[in-house]
Design an enzyme around this catalytic site. Structure first.
Site, PDB file in Angstrom:
ATOM      1  CE  LYS A  22      -0.119  -0.216   5.065  1.00 35.59           C
ATOM      2  NZ  LYS A  22      -0.897  -0.644   6.252  1.00 35.59           N
TER       3      LYS A  22
ATOM      4  CE1 TYR B 282      13.619  31.881   3.787  1.00 37.75           C
ATOM      5  CE2 TYR B 282      13.243  29.513   3.732  1.00 37.75           C
ATOM      6  CZ  TYR B 282      13.217  30.750   3.106  1.00 37.75           C
ATOM      7  OH  TYR B 282      12.788  30.840   1.814  1.00 37.75           O
TER       8      TYR B 282
END
Ligand SMILES: *Cc1c(COP(=O)(O)O)cnc(C)c1O
Length: 369
Positions: free
Chosen positions: A31, A259
């Site tokens: 999956k 940042y």
């Protein structure tokens, strides 16, 4: 520039490793794009290695396998009421059935398609998630018995899933599962496979394998207990995440990097830019904690991981544009493990490999390719 190298030989090796640990059938769980490894490629490699069936979550995933030419059995167990059971039955996708409504829908799909609906009945033995409650179980079995009598529904399996809370809770679920099987048998419901354990339970409880084990994370060579011990189970990690250095520059002491200036250089140094960010699935909260490998040497990601990129402070090392940066891979090759990155990000290895994507390119090696 950004590569997820998927070693299909490692996946086949892990499948065989799990086969060797059990007398039960092994159902690979592929999956969620095979936990980020590529569902179709993984299915084809395992099919070529003799594997006769797969598990996915959704019918849509099963249909993708069929469109790609996968002919082995496929089981799908997580259904939206709008999911197309007619397409599922027509394409020979086995349906996990958790309640009477789903069973009726499977029977109706069999009538429409003219094919027999193959079902695996799911009982919730204590995970508190998908599956029939113990109270609803006899009613589901009654409805199943009537559906089987029409000749349009066949019960392939009865299954459940452990909560992995602890041995006491898990073994309580094993007992409830046995009781649920006994109720089905008393009602004369025949089935081929009882299956309960996933990777962790399959390794921890060899006496609870029943007729089949469902193996997800171990197939990808990772430790289901997230304790970095996959190699002890004979498993080999199948995914390596890497990128190339795209820019380097010398900067003076006191340079703020990325940042928020989470990192400020302590001395004159070289910064190396790596084009992988949280868009690729690299967790932003691993900033300041994860480390990567360049030319065999480990570097911490000191500055903040951005959407597209992060920056390494490589000191006076001779790191060049084009050098390979390994984010994670096989610890036996000196790479950080998936567990290392998971620990840095406060999560589990499952989430790391499954979330890898964005602009990473998957490159397959082995598996007859
Ligand atoms: C995802 C899943 C598995 C596979 O679990 P792993 O821990 O990856 O082996 C097995 N069974 C069910 C019901 C699942 O949802």
């Amino acid at each position: 520039m950004r590569t997820l190298t998927i070693d299909l030989d490692a996946i086949v090796h892990n499948y065989k490793t799990m086969l060797a640990k059990t007398t039960a059938a092994v159902l690979p769980v592929i999956k969620a794009n095979a936990y980020g490894h590529g569902m179709v490629e993984v299915a084809k490699a395992l099919e070529a290695a003799g594997c006769g069936g797969f598990a996915v979550a959704d019918v849509a995933e099963g249909l993708t396998l069929r469109s790609a030419g996968v002919t082995a059995a496929v089981l799908a167990w997580l259904h939206d009421p709008a999911d197309d059971f007619v397409a599922a039955v027509a394409n020979d996708i086995d349906l996990g059935v958790a309640n009477v409504a789903q069973l009726r829908k499977a029977l109706a799909a069999a009538e429409v398609s003219g094919e027999i609906a193959h079902v695996h009945l799911k009982i919730d033995t204590g995970l508190g998630r998908n599956g029939s409650s113990v109270d609803e179980w006899p009613a589901l079995l009654e409805a199943t018995k009537a559906a089987v009598a029409t000749g349009k529904v066949a019960v392939i399996g009865i299954f459940s899933h452990l909560s992995s809370t602890g041995e006491t809770e898990d073994l309580r679920q094993v007992e409830r599962f046995k009781a649920a099987l006994a109720v089905a048998e008393d009602m004369g419901i025949a089935y081929e496979f009882a299956h309960l354990t996933a990777s962790d339970g399959s390794l921890a409880y060899p006496d609870a394998h029943f007729g089949m084990i469902r193996v997800g994370i171990a197939l990808y060579g990772l430790d289901p207990f997230s304790s970095n011990r996959a190699a002890e189970y004979g498993l080999r990690p199948a995914m390596t995440a890497s990128a190339t250095v795209v820019q380097t520059k010398r900067v003076p002491a006191g340079t703020g990097v990325s940042y928020g200036y989470q990192h400020v250089t302590e001395r004159e140094t070289t910064l190396a830019l790596v084009p992988v960010g949280y868009a690729e699935g690299l967790p932003r909260n691993a900033s300041g904690k994860a480390h990567v490998i360049i030319n065999g040497k480990s570097y911490p990601i000191l500055s903040r991981i951005a959407m597209d990129q992060f920056v390494l402070d490589v000191g006076d090392d001779n790191v060049q544009v084009g050098d390979e940066v390994v984010l994670f891979g096989d610890p036996a090759k000196g790479h950080p493990s998936v567990d290392d990155l998971a620990d840095a990000a406060g999560t589990i290895n499952y989430e790391i490999v499954t979330r890898m994507g964005g602009r990473f390119k998957r490159v397959y090696v082995g598996g007859g390719k």
